[in-house]
Enzyme design. Structure first.
Site, PDB file in Angstrom:
ATOM      1  N   PRO A   2       0.783  -1.232   0.000  1.00  0.00           N
ATOM      2  CA  PRO A   2       0.000   0.000   0.000  1.00  0.00           C
ATOM      3  C   PRO A   2       0.819   1.288   0.000  1.00  0.00           C
ATOM      4  O   PRO A   2       1.675   1.506   0.855  1.00  0.00           O
ATOM      5  CB  PRO A   2      -0.814  -0.112   1.302  1.00  0.00           C
ATOM      6  CG  PRO A   2      -0.203  -1.210   2.089  1.00  0.00           C
ATOM      7  CD  PRO A   2       0.938  -1.758   1.348  1.00  0.00           C
ATOM      8  N   GLU A   3       0.520   2.162  -0.957  1.00  0.00           N
ATOM      9  CA  GLU A   3       1.018   3.534  -0.974  1.00  0.00           C
ATOM     10  C   GLU A   3      -0.203   4.446  -0.833  1.00  0.00           C
ATOM     11  O   GLU A   3      -1.284   3.963  -0.486  1.00  0.00           O
ATOM     12  CB  GLU A   3       1.809   3.794  -2.267  1.00  0.00           C
ATOM     13  CG  GLU A   3       2.974   2.809  -2.400  1.00  0.00           C
ATOM     14  CD  GLU A   3       3.816   2.986  -3.650  1.00  0.00           C
ATOM     15  OE1 GLU A   3       3.786   4.074  -4.249  1.00  0.00           O
ATOM     16  OE2 GLU A   3       4.512   2.022  -4.025  1.00  0.00           O
ATOM     17  N   LYS A  59       0.557   7.344   4.298  1.00  0.00           N
ATOM     18  CA  LYS A  59       0.330   5.918   4.496  1.00  0.00           C
ATOM     19  C   LYS A  59      -0.281   5.610   5.857  1.00  0.00           C
ATOM     20  O   LYS A  59      -0.460   4.445   6.210  1.00  0.00           O
ATOM     21  CB  LYS A  59       1.656   5.154   4.341  1.00  0.00           C
ATOM     22  CG  LYS A  59       2.251   5.275   2.933  1.00  0.00           C
ATOM     23  CD  LYS A  59       3.618   4.630   2.850  1.00  0.00           C
ATOM     24  CE  LYS A  59       4.257   4.942   1.503  1.00  0.00           C
ATOM     25  NZ  LYS A  59       5.667   4.526   1.447  1.00  0.00           N
ATOM     26  N   ARG A 261      16.052   0.059  -3.119  1.00  0.00           N
ATOM     27  CA  ARG A 261      14.777  -0.452  -3.639  1.00  0.00           C
ATOM     28  C   ARG A 261      14.888  -0.699  -5.135  1.00  0.00           C
ATOM     29  O   ARG A 261      15.563   0.052  -5.847  1.00  0.00           O
ATOM     30  CB  ARG A 261      13.650   0.573  -3.388  1.00  0.00           C
ATOM     31  CG  ARG A 261      13.556   1.075  -1.962  1.00  0.00           C
ATOM     32  CD  ARG A 261      13.233  -0.036  -0.985  1.00  0.00           C
ATOM     33  NE  ARG A 261      11.971  -0.656  -1.302  1.00  0.00           N
ATOM     34  CZ  ARG A 261      10.778  -0.159  -0.968  1.00  0.00           C
ATOM     35  NH1 ARG A 261      10.703   0.950  -0.278  1.00  0.00           N
ATOM     36  NH2 ARG A 261       9.691  -0.788  -1.299  1.00  0.00           N
TER      37      ARG A 261
END
Length: 274
Positions: A2-3, A59, A261
């Site tokens: 989730p973003e 978030k 990332r």
DNA sequence: TCCTATGTTGTATG
DNA sequence: ACATACAACATAGG
């Protein structure tokens, strides 16, 4: 998973429970999502409380409930962060929690479930008349008037030597931006993810600002509303599979770890400038 | 078996 | 004190 937009989508999954009383709270008390939180107090406070409203900032999610036994102005503040694999969903009222269902708010007509397989998420809790610091001190929304080109430029100057990709992931300034949104923003702004944040010129900063806002708006509209599939004009649908093509140039997309990332970019439109 | 994963945080280093 | 880099957290799936 989730973003910004996914978080808001999950927050709304609990909407059917707003305006209804919580009859029972079920938790896995030793689950890592409760680290630093008084789980016993959470259970005591939320049992019998009326779930009033919810909000999302970046978030972080907030659920506000009114307790029966406390002063009229007091509220119970439940903060939820979904980490990498958290989700909110609704189940029938007689539902029994499974292994990854760490928090369940049981109501007369439904059960509100927080699940998180990897346990990188977090549950926060407070009882007070005003919002607790962990909510009140969150940075301003990227679509609000207080996020300006100057705000952005000042932050980039302080993080001058870090790659812009890593900087966009810093929640203290870019709440809600995660791995896919950062790549989407840089691709649209035609900025190489390894470009040092302090090396962007004024036109590049303006483009970055514009695309931060555009990607936030588009994500909330498309994914945040009903989890619709984004159109193929976004990088989103092409970034996960190696060997796929940039939807704007047709050239091969590149993948590498940047800022720790996995990062995807289009070398045909995102060039390192010195 | 090994690698990957839409996130944060503690710790080491400069 | 501040900025930066990276391992660690825990689990599932390819």
């Amino acid at each position: 998973m989730p973003e910004l937009a996914e978080v808001d989508y999950f927050r709304k999954q609990w909407n059917p429970g707003l305006g209804h009383r919580i009859d029972e709270v079920l938790i896995h008390p030793k689950a890592r999502v409760f680290r630093g939180t008084d789980a016993a107090r959470l259970i005591r406070a939320l049992t019998g409380a009326l779930l009033e409203r919810s909000e999302a900032r970046g978030k972080q999610m907030l659920f506000v409930a009114r307790e029966k036994t406390r002063r009229a102005n007091d509220r119970a503040w439940l903060g939820l962060h979904l980490g990498m694999t958290g989700e909110l969903r609704v189940e029938p009222p007689d539902f029994s929690p499974a292994r990854h269902d760490h928090l369940v708010l049981r109501q007369a007509a439904r059960a509100l479930v927080f699940q998180d397989a990897r346990l990188f998420g977090r549950v926060l809790f407070a009882e007070s008349a005003t919002a607790p610091a962990w909510w009140a001190k969150l940075p301003p929304d990227l679509l609000s008037v207080s996020f300006t080109v100057k705000t952005l430029a000042d932050f980039l100057r302080r993080r001058a030597r870090a790659p812009i990709k890593a900087v966009l992931l810093m929640q203290e300034r870019f709440p809600g931006i995660g791995n896919w949104m950062a790549d989407e923003i840089l691709w649209r702004a035609a900025i190489h993810p390894r470009q040092p944040a302090g090396s962007l010129d004024a036109p590049a900063i303006r483009a970055l600002y514009r695309e931060i806002r555009a990607v936030c708006r588009n994500a909330l509209r498309v994914i945040g509303t009903d989890w619709s599939e984004p159109p193929d004009t976004w990088l989103f649908n092409h970034r996960w599979k190696k060997g796929s093509a940039c939807p704007r140039t047709g050239a091969k997309l590149m993948h590498a770890a940047i800022g720790g990332r996995t990062t995807c970019w289009s070398p045909a439109r995102q060039k390192l400038v010195t």
